[in-house]
Design a protein around this motif. Structure first.
Motif, PDB file in Angstrom:
ATOM      1  N   MET A 296       3.871 -15.710   9.455  1.00 54.99           N
ATOM      2  CA  MET A 296       2.859 -16.368  10.611  1.00 54.99           C
ATOM      3  C   MET A 296       3.090 -16.563  11.253  1.00 54.99           C
ATOM      4  SD  MET A 296       2.241 -18.935   7.491  1.00 54.99           S
ATOM      5  CE  MET A 296       1.109 -20.607   8.049  1.00 54.99           C
TER       6      MET A 296
ATOM      7  N   ASP B  77      -3.250 -15.183   0.928  1.00 58.07           N
ATOM      8  CA  ASP B  77      -4.820 -14.160   1.719  1.00 58.07           C
ATOM      9  C   ASP B  77      -3.563 -12.921   2.565  1.00 58.07           C
ATOM     10  OD1 ASP B  77      -6.732 -15.956   1.618  1.00 58.07           O
ATOM     11  OD2 ASP B  77      -5.995 -16.880   3.728  1.00 58.07           O
TER      12      ASP B  77
ATOM     13  N   ASP C 224      -2.030 -20.819   1.116  1.00 61.92           N
ATOM     14  CA  ASP C 224      -3.033 -20.250   1.280  1.00 61.92           C
ATOM     15  C   ASP C 224      -2.873 -18.876   1.993  1.00 61.92           C
ATOM     16  OD1 ASP C 224      -4.422 -22.448  -0.024  1.00 61.92           O
ATOM     17  OD2 ASP C 224      -5.140 -23.579   2.051  1.00 61.92           O
ATOM     18  N   SER C 225      -1.990 -19.276   3.474  1.00 63.64           N
ATOM     19  CA  SER C 225      -1.602 -18.706   3.712  1.00 63.64           C
ATOM     20  C   SER C 225      -0.828 -17.148   3.072  1.00 63.64           C
ATOM     21  CB  SER C 225      -0.830 -18.492   5.219  1.00 63.64           C
ATOM     22  OG  SER C 225      -1.615 -19.036   6.128  1.00 63.64           O
TER      23      SER C 225
ATOM     24  N   ILE D 190      -2.755 -14.596  10.231  1.00 61.07           N
ATOM     25  CA  ILE D 190      -3.192 -15.592   9.784  1.00 61.07           C
ATOM     26  C   ILE D 190      -3.742 -17.045  11.266  1.00 61.07           C
ATOM     27  CG2 ILE D 190      -3.739 -18.202   8.554  1.00 61.07           C
ATOM     28  CD1 ILE D 190      -4.074 -14.946   6.771  1.00 61.07           C
ATOM     29  N   THR D 191      -2.403 -17.095  11.878  1.00 60.69           N
ATOM     30  CA  THR D 191      -2.836 -18.105  12.577  1.00 60.69           C
ATOM     31  C   THR D 191      -2.849 -18.068  14.297  1.00 60.69           C
ATOM     32  OG1 THR D 191      -0.744 -17.716  13.590  1.00 60.69           O
ATOM     33  CG2 THR D 191      -0.619 -19.537  11.711  1.00 60.69           C
TER      34      THR D 191
ATOM     35  N   GLU E 256      -3.052 -28.064  13.728  1.00 60.78           N
ATOM     36  CA  GLU E 256      -3.754 -27.556  13.390  1.00 60.78           C
ATOM     37  C   GLU E 256      -2.615 -27.038  11.694  1.00 60.78           C
ATOM     38  OE1 GLU E 256      -5.974 -23.482  13.863  1.00 60.78           O
ATOM     39  OE2 GLU E 256      -7.600 -24.131  14.770  1.00 60.78           O
ATOM     40  N   GLU E 257      -3.025 -27.272  11.023  1.00 63.05           N
ATOM     41  CA  GLU E 257      -1.113 -27.610  10.288  1.00 63.05           C
ATOM     42  C   GLU E 257      -2.346 -26.017   8.932  1.00 63.05           C
ATOM     43  OE1 GLU E 257      -3.208 -30.499   9.539  1.00 63.05           O
ATOM     44  OE2 GLU E 257      -1.682 -32.160  10.480  1.00 63.05           O
ATOM     45  N   HIS E 258      -1.494 -24.842   8.743  1.00 67.74           N
ATOM     46  CA  HIS E 258      -1.789 -24.041   7.926  1.00 67.74           C
ATOM     47  C   HIS E 258      -0.978 -24.637   7.023  1.00 67.74           C
ATOM     48  CE1 HIS E 258      -3.713 -22.376  11.646  1.00 67.74           C
ATOM     49  NE2 HIS E 258      -3.060 -22.631  11.927  1.00 67.74           N
TER      50      HIS E 258
ATOM     51  N   HIS F 213       3.964 -25.860   4.908  1.00 68.36           N
ATOM     52  CA  HIS F 213       3.151 -25.730   5.541  1.00 68.36           C
ATOM     53  C   HIS F 213       3.611 -25.395   7.138  1.00 68.36           C
ATOM     54  CE1 HIS F 213       3.406 -30.180   6.733  1.00 68.36           C
ATOM     55  NE2 HIS F 213       2.915 -29.653   8.087  1.00 68.36           N
TER      56      HIS F 213
END
Length: 262
Positions: free
Chosen positions: A184, A139, A135-136, A189-190, A129-131, A93
């Motif tokens: 990212m 997407d 998941d990314s 995404i971020t 915030e953790e991404h 992440h």
């Protein structure tokens, strides 16, 4: 192994007080045993509590729900917070932390810079915030069709999460993990655009973003950005750290970020 209270309670207290510490596997299993149930929604918690293989993403989702459900009484459940940290530690992440300072606070800090012995204001707290990379990656994926370069040779062996269009053989393939992190770090995404790697954005110098190579900086350094509002003078500083990748993978992420990301 399930631990007795006299052993687990000090572990939880120590990790609750220090966000950089992660509980042991036995402590995680013990905490899971407090929250497991025969309900389908608790399947991953129950699998962990019984020492069985579990889905980390599913477990993280359930722990997040439990934390939200007990948020009014959060101080009584530090066990869930440290369990979440343990689960997250098993998932690649990007942790993105944002700090905000008013123009006056930035000016005061700039006057102190170099004389405090610290890299950033001691009383400044940020929001993290953790991404999840998986998941990314989903997407940022794309449809590929027979004949495309990325179309896999062995489609029956693909992960069940990959979407398949049976009419024309199209497959939705997630972006590879290293490419995903590079994307990212360049706004995807971020909404975070890294300006430097390994440099300190709290340094008052206008040249703070100048950094050396990955080989010189080493792995596990933060990517950073600094934005000073042109009218108000307020400052937003963001640090992002990559977790769950080897040194070689981090070097490749850095190379691709340096080349402009995706």
């Amino acid at each position: 192994m399930i631990l007795p209270s006299r052993e687990i309670e000090p572990v939880i207290a120590r990790c609750w007080a220090d966000p950089d510490q992660v509980i042991t596997d036995d402590a995680a299993q013990t905490i899971a045993s407090w929250w497991h149930s025969p309900a389908p929604i608790d399947e991953q918690v129950t699998r962990l509590s019984h020492g069985l293989e579990f889905d980390a993403r599913g477990l993280l989702t359930r722990v997040d729900t439990l934390i939200r459900d007990t948020s009014a009484d959060a101080d009584r459940h530090p066990d869930l917070v440290v369990l979440r940290r343990w689960v997250l530690d098993r998932l690649p992440h990007l942790a993105v932390t944002t700090f905000e300072m008013s123009a006056a606070e930035w000016e005061a800090w700039s006057q102190q810079w170099g004389h405090t012995g610290t890299d950033q204001p001691a009383d400044l707290t940020g929001h993290t915030e953790e991404h999840l990379v998986a998941d990314s990656a989903e997407d940022l994926g794309e449809w590929v069709y027979p004949g495309d370069t990325r179309y896999p040779a062995d489609t029956p062996g693909l992960d069940n999460d990959i979407d398949v269009d049976s009419e024309d053989g199209g497959l939705w393939l997630p972006l590879p993990a290293v490419d995903t992190v590079a994307a990212m770090l360049t706004g995807h995404i971020t909404r975070f655009w890294a300006e430097s790697y390994g440099s300190n954005p709290f340094a008052s110098s206008p040249y703070w973003g100048q950094s050396s190579t990955f080989a010189a900086q080493g792995a596990h350094q933060p990517y950073a950005s600094r934005y000073i509002h042109p009218y108000t003078g307020d400052v937003e500083i963001t640090l992002a750290r990559v977790h769950g990748f080897s040194t070689g993978e981090q070097a490749e992420i850095h190379r691709r970020w340096n080349a402009g990301g995706r």
